[in-house]
Design a protein around this motif. Structure first.
Motif, short mmCIF file in Angstrom:
data_model
loop_
_atom_site.label_atom_id
_atom_site.label_comp_id
_atom_site.label_asym_id
_atom_site.label_seq_id
_atom_site.Cartn_x
_atom_site.Cartn_y
_atom_site.Cartn_z
N ARG A 171 -69.71 -25.57 21.18
CA ARG A 171 -69.07 -26.76 21.74
C ARG A 171 -67.68 -26.50 22.31
NH1 ARG A 171 -68.77 -30.52 16.32
NH2 ARG A 171 -68.21 -28.91 14.83
N LYS A 228 -71.87 -34.15 30.18
CA LYS A 228 -70.63 -34.02 29.42
C LYS A 228 -70.37 -35.28 28.59
CE LYS A 228 -65.65 -33.28 30.01
NZ LYS A 228 -64.55 -33.26 30.99
N ALA A 240 -70.44 -35.55 24.44
CA ALA A 240 -69.26 -36.09 23.73
C ALA A 240 -69.66 -37.28 22.86
CB ALA A 240 -68.19 -36.49 24.73
N LYS A 269 -69.78 -37.26 18.74
CA LYS A 269 -69.00 -38.24 17.98
C LYS A 269 -69.89 -38.98 16.97
CE LYS A 269 -65.93 -42.22 18.63
NZ LYS A 269 -65.34 -43.16 19.64
#
Length: 475
Positions: free
Chosen positions: A111, A137, A141, A145
């Motif tokens: 990552r 992307k 992300a 999360k």
């Protein structure tokens, strides 16, 4: 509603059989219609079930006689756990078909470097970034999360999860817990009153014993008041004793409820958390593969990136593996930070998973050797095999599939296009194989264009630079 006993449970087929009490008739049903915990589905258990058109449509444990001291379950463990992980399961269900059979790249290792490579390459050429890359992307992300949030939710012990997921959803259990608090509060209050009343009663007893006006009106009133104090004191002691008994009983009920349901909770919670984690990581790994492959499939056609590789004397394919190797080549291995050590481990990982196979089929040993020497300089991790006989090479391809095949335009009576056609008709043929056909001179532009559509590139015999670039682009 019919009544019967479970006579067989098959975990492999996810089915069970129930024998009806009345006429010993046997019905089979799927775990899907079972109304209780699967762990409760055991041979010998008494059940209630409903049959429609000779098919069991509902089944659950036969209610046992109600124990007035037993705390009833509001929601079974599985329902509580599924509610707790509803968000994660909803996210993962959207990608169920996407993940199946997809190539992967270890996201947790990659990552940081993935983002570094992305930023560096886009800084070299802003045209590399497009809507597909931006979306990938964003998705990575977002999913990363969510995975971190899931990890925080599951970092505690199973007992803590049992309390915060299962117990908090049990209405009667929590009523009992609140009742215990009320008992403790009233007990503390009664104890305080008893302490005050005990001291007052002792003083009153002493004062009354010293009185010499027996039989007087004042004496009788004092005696009556003293008896009242004695009664209040005894009543308080009785109340305290009863409350202590109630406290012991209620605590025992809570303890018994926990002991009865913890194992069932754990048997669902632990496998489910492991499965969700596995699915999350697999999803991130597939997205990482797409992001990495899409990034480099665009970067390798950028003239700015090509110039950077050439000017920086970077050897190897246009890939994260090569870029990382370049990034690390200036580091002193004797003075590495922990993060740098992790990057060297990452490089080993990328070298292992990105090892590709290349076959050289040329008419003479001299030409084979010359091409092999050039190609070895492009990427030392390449597995290169050679052959001078195209028919023998076709046989070997059945057992040893290749990613790139370099072949002369014609060897004896075998043409490169005949070789390619025969190979593609083989059941063992690997998709997306790149063919580099060695020709005396480049054919007309329309043939070159047609060849590209078939993953065929033409390489002039003596043009080593073109060979170098073609192999590098194919890796």
């Amino acid at each position: 509603m019919l009544y019967g006993k479970i006579i067989n449970v098959n975990a492999q087929t996810q089915t069970a059989q129930v024998e009806q009490d009345l006429n010993k008739r046997v019905f089979e049903f799927s775990f899907d219609i079972w109304g209780d915990e699967v762990s409760d589905l055991k041979k010998g258990e008494e059940v209630e079930f409903l049959v429609e058109s000779k098919v069991v449509v509902k089944a659950h444990l036969k209610p046992k006689p109600v124990d007035p001291d037993q705390i009833p379950v509001t929601k079974p463990s599985r329902v509580c756990i599924e509610e707790f992980f509803a968000r994660e399961n909803e996210i993962l269900s959207k990608y169920k078909d996407y993940v199946s059979g997809h190539l992967t790249l270890d996201f947790l290792r990659m990552r940081r470097f993935l983002l570094t490579a992305y930023n560096d390459l886009c800084a070299m050429d802003s045209n590399i970034e497009n809507e597909v890359l931006k979306k990938l992307k964003y998705e990575i992300a977002y999913l990363s999360k969510e995975f971190e949030a899931y990890h925080k939710k599951t970092q505690y012990t199973v007992m803590y999860a049992f309390e915060t997921i299962f117990l908090v959803r049990q209405v009667e259990f929590n009523k009992t817990a609140r009742h215990i608090e009320e008992i403790q509060s009233s007990l503390a209050n009664a104890q305080a009153q008893t302490n005050v009343l005990s001291a007052s009663l002792q003083d009153a007893e002493k004062q009354f014993a010293r009185r010499e006006d027996k039989g007087s009106r004042e004496y009788l009133e004092a005696e009556k008041e003293l008896k009242g104090m004695r009664k209040r004191y005894v009543d308080l002691l009785n109340f305290i004793g009863n409350q202590k008994d109630a406290l012991v009983n209620e605590n025992a009920r809570l303890k018994r409820f926990k002991e009865e349901h913890f194992e069932a909770f754990s048997s669902v919670y632990t496998p489910m958390t492991d499965e969700i984690k596995k699915r999350f990581i697999t999803l991130l790994d597939t997205k990482a593969y797409d992001f990495d492959s899409t990034l480099w499939s665009r970067a390798k056609y950028s003239q700015n990136v090509k110039n950077f590789f050439r000017n920086s004397r970077i050897e190897g394919s246009f890939s994260s593996k090569t870029f990382l190797r370049y990034f690390l080549r200036g580091l002193d291995k004797s003075k590495l930070s922990n993060r740098s050590k992790e990057l060297f481990d990452l490089l080993k990982y990328l070298e292992n998973i990105n090892r590709k196979n290349l076959l050289i089929v040329r008419a003479t040993a001299v030409n084979v050797s010359k091409y092999k020497q050039v190609i070895e300089k492009i990427d030392s991790s390449l597995s290169i095999t050679t052959d001078s006989d195209p028919l023998n090479a076709l046989k070997s391809l059945r057992a040893n599939p290749q990613d790139i095949i370099v072949i002369d335009e014609k060897i004896g009576n075998v043409s490169a296009f005949g070789f390619i056609k025969t190979y593609k008709e083989m059941p063992e043929a690997k998709p997306n194989v790149v063919f580099l056909v060695v020709v005396p001179q480049l054919p007309p532009a329309e043939i070159v264009s047609k060849g590209k559509q078939m993953n065929v590139e033409f390489i002039p015999e003596q043009n080593m630079d073109m060979l170098y670039d073609a192999v590098r682009m194919a890796l």
